[in-house]
Scaffold this active site. Structure first.
Site, short mmCIF file in Angstrom:
data_model
loop_
_atom_site.label_atom_id
_atom_site.label_comp_id
_atom_site.label_asym_id
_atom_site.label_seq_id
_atom_site.Cartn_x
_atom_site.Cartn_y
_atom_site.Cartn_z
N HIS A 79 98.21 132.16 -8.91
CA HIS A 79 99.50 131.63 -9.23
C HIS A 79 99.24 130.71 -10.84
CE1 HIS A 79 103.43 129.50 -9.31
NE2 HIS A 79 102.67 128.37 -9.66
N ASP A 158 112.51 125.92 0.41
CA ASP A 158 111.93 125.76 -0.84
C ASP A 158 113.02 125.68 -1.86
OD1 ASP A 158 109.73 124.78 -3.11
OD2 ASP A 158 110.33 127.03 -3.46
N ARG A 165 116.12 118.77 -6.13
CA ARG A 165 115.07 118.22 -7.05
C ARG A 165 115.55 118.28 -8.47
NH1 ARG A 165 110.15 120.82 -5.95
NH2 ARG A 165 109.11 119.48 -7.55
N SER A 180 105.82 123.26 -2.95
CA SER A 180 106.76 124.10 -3.53
C SER A 180 105.86 125.49 -3.77
CB SER A 180 107.74 123.45 -4.67
OG SER A 180 108.49 124.70 -5.15
N LYS A 184 105.34 129.13 -0.85
CA LYS A 184 105.69 130.49 -1.19
C LYS A 184 104.40 131.49 -1.23
CE LYS A 184 108.07 129.63 -5.02
NZ LYS A 184 107.99 127.94 -5.08
#
Length: 426
Positions: A79, A158, A165, A180, A184
């Site tokens: 990621h 999320d 947010r 967050s 995932k």
């Protein structure tokens, strides 16, 4: 009310409180204004490691989870926190998959100056980001690598909390950012994860200290969840590679897979691949060999075809281009990532809202990178767009974002020694 007051007053939230509030918010029992108050309390007073890990687990448990343990292959993923010219996933996924490792890569779309992997791949004719879990599993089994959109039932808490947010000034909270991202990735079902945490003007985290804190928080969440996790802090003060934009970046990723490409893109791709392969149980694998011998390219072609794309199709090209040239001899000494990212966005490569369309061919080519010599009249960068009216605003974003200094100015060329700043975890 008790939970809001507890965090407002700097008290730890219990596991029961966290589980209840995330579940109740997902089901609509907790009102938006109440969750906004709690998000602000967390933003101001933080969450400790145990709270953050439990918060993440509760978001994972708000929806379905994927399980690839029966594939007969080790699974690993990567990621990135996002940047300018960050096309690394495109070459990295097939590169790692070429070693017999499954890479279930759930990716996103671009927003603002940060590009999105799915937008880039959708510039390939026929390629589809929409796969069912069964289709995703089939591609993983047959090809080894898949890049697709996450389903709506994956960590739905999320999705709701992020939207809240975004409109309540609570995005910049390290525990909430980390949970967050990690919710995932944990729900995705991979066995190991490598994080590419960007640092600099074009990144979400502007300072190395903030990026390190985010990386350490995410690594801790992964470890607490039983997910083997490491992180690299990488430089995003200037664009990555020599292209910014969807089809332009696909072209550059293919160059890397063919054994070429810019040095910084190759360096980061190989480094992340080594991390992923080590976590997947192949510490002696050499990713550079798979780029040199064509096996990574074979994996790319199979991966694109498996999702309906034509790896041989010509990529889109823009109907309008504009060159910016050097007005003197010297060296390119500055190319600010944020300025170039905003310019590419304004050319049509990005979006202001998640529902906006993007241009496949829009973006910027950078034949010269920081530290390289230039001659007066030489092209420094080329803007691409299908809408000429966008050029003026893009050029305005670049005002002050680049600089050519004469060779005798005493300002030395700032060539980037390495894109990798630090490793965390392991």
């Amino acid at each position: 009310m008790d939970i809001i007051a507890a965090k407002r007053d700097h008290r730890r939230l219990t596991d029961t409180q966290i589980d209840w509030v995330i579940d109740a918010y997902t089901r609509g029992v907790v009102a938006e204004e109440q969750m906004a108050a709690l998000a602000m309390a967390v933003y101001l007073n933080g969450l400790d490691r145990a709270e953050t890990s439990r918060w993440t687990a509760a978001m994972v448990n708000s929806g379905t989870t994927l399980d690839f343990s029966d594939l007969g292959k080790a699974t690993t993923d990567k990621h990135s926190t996002g940047g300018v010219g960050d096309k690394i996933t495109l070459a990295l996924t097939p590169l790692v998959a070429s070693f017999g490792v499954a890479v279930p890569q759930l990716s996103g779309r671009g927003l603002g100056h940060t590009g999105g992997t799915l937008d880039k791949l959708e510039s390939i004719s026929g390629w589809s980001a929409q796969l069912t879990p069964a289709q995703m599993r089939a591609v993983l089994y047959r090809v080894g690598g898949v890049i697709c959109a996450a389903g709506a039932d994956l960590a739905p808490a999320d999705r709701r909390l992020y939207a809240l947010r975004d409109v309540t000034g609570t995005v910049e909270s390290v525990p909430l950012i980390a949970s967050s991202i990690m919710s995932k990735k944990i729900a995705e079902g991979t066995s190991s994860l490598v994080l590419d945490v960007k640092v600099g003007s074009g990144a979400f985290m502007k300072t190395r200290e903030d990026a390190r804190l985010l990386a350490e928080t995410m690594v801790a969440i992964g470890q607490d969840a039983g997910l083997r996790t490491t992180a690299l802090l990488t430089d995003m003060t200037r664009p990555l590679g020599r292209t910014i934009g969807n089809a332009l970046e696909v072209r550059e990723a293919v160059e890397v897979l063919a054994g070429g490409g810019p040095a910084d893109v190759v360096e980061l791709t190989v480094a992340l691949a080594r991390e992923m392969l080590t976590l997947a149980g192949l510490p002696d694998a050499d990713p550079a060999t798979a780029l040199a011998d064509g096996s990574a390219m074979d994996s790319w072609r199979a991966m694109i075809a498996a999702q309906g794309g034509d790896p041989d199709a010509a990529l889109p090209t823009a109907s309008c281009t504009h060159d910016v040239v050097a007005d003197r001899d010297g060296y390119l000494v500055r190319a600010d990532a944020l300025g170039f990212g905003v310019a590419s966005w304004r050319l049509g490569a990005g979006r202001a809202r998640k529902e906006d369309p993007v241009q496949a061919a829009a973006g910027i080519e950078l034949p010269v990178v920081v530290g390289e010599p230039v001659r007066a009249g030489q092209t420094l960068f080329t803007l691409h767009t299908d809408e000429p009216a966008r050029l003026d605003r893009a050029l305005a974003a670049l005002d002050g974002a680049w600089k050519v200094a004469p060779g005798d100015s005493g300002e030395p060329p700032a060539a980037r020694e390495s894109v990798i700043l630090e490793r965390i975890g392991g």
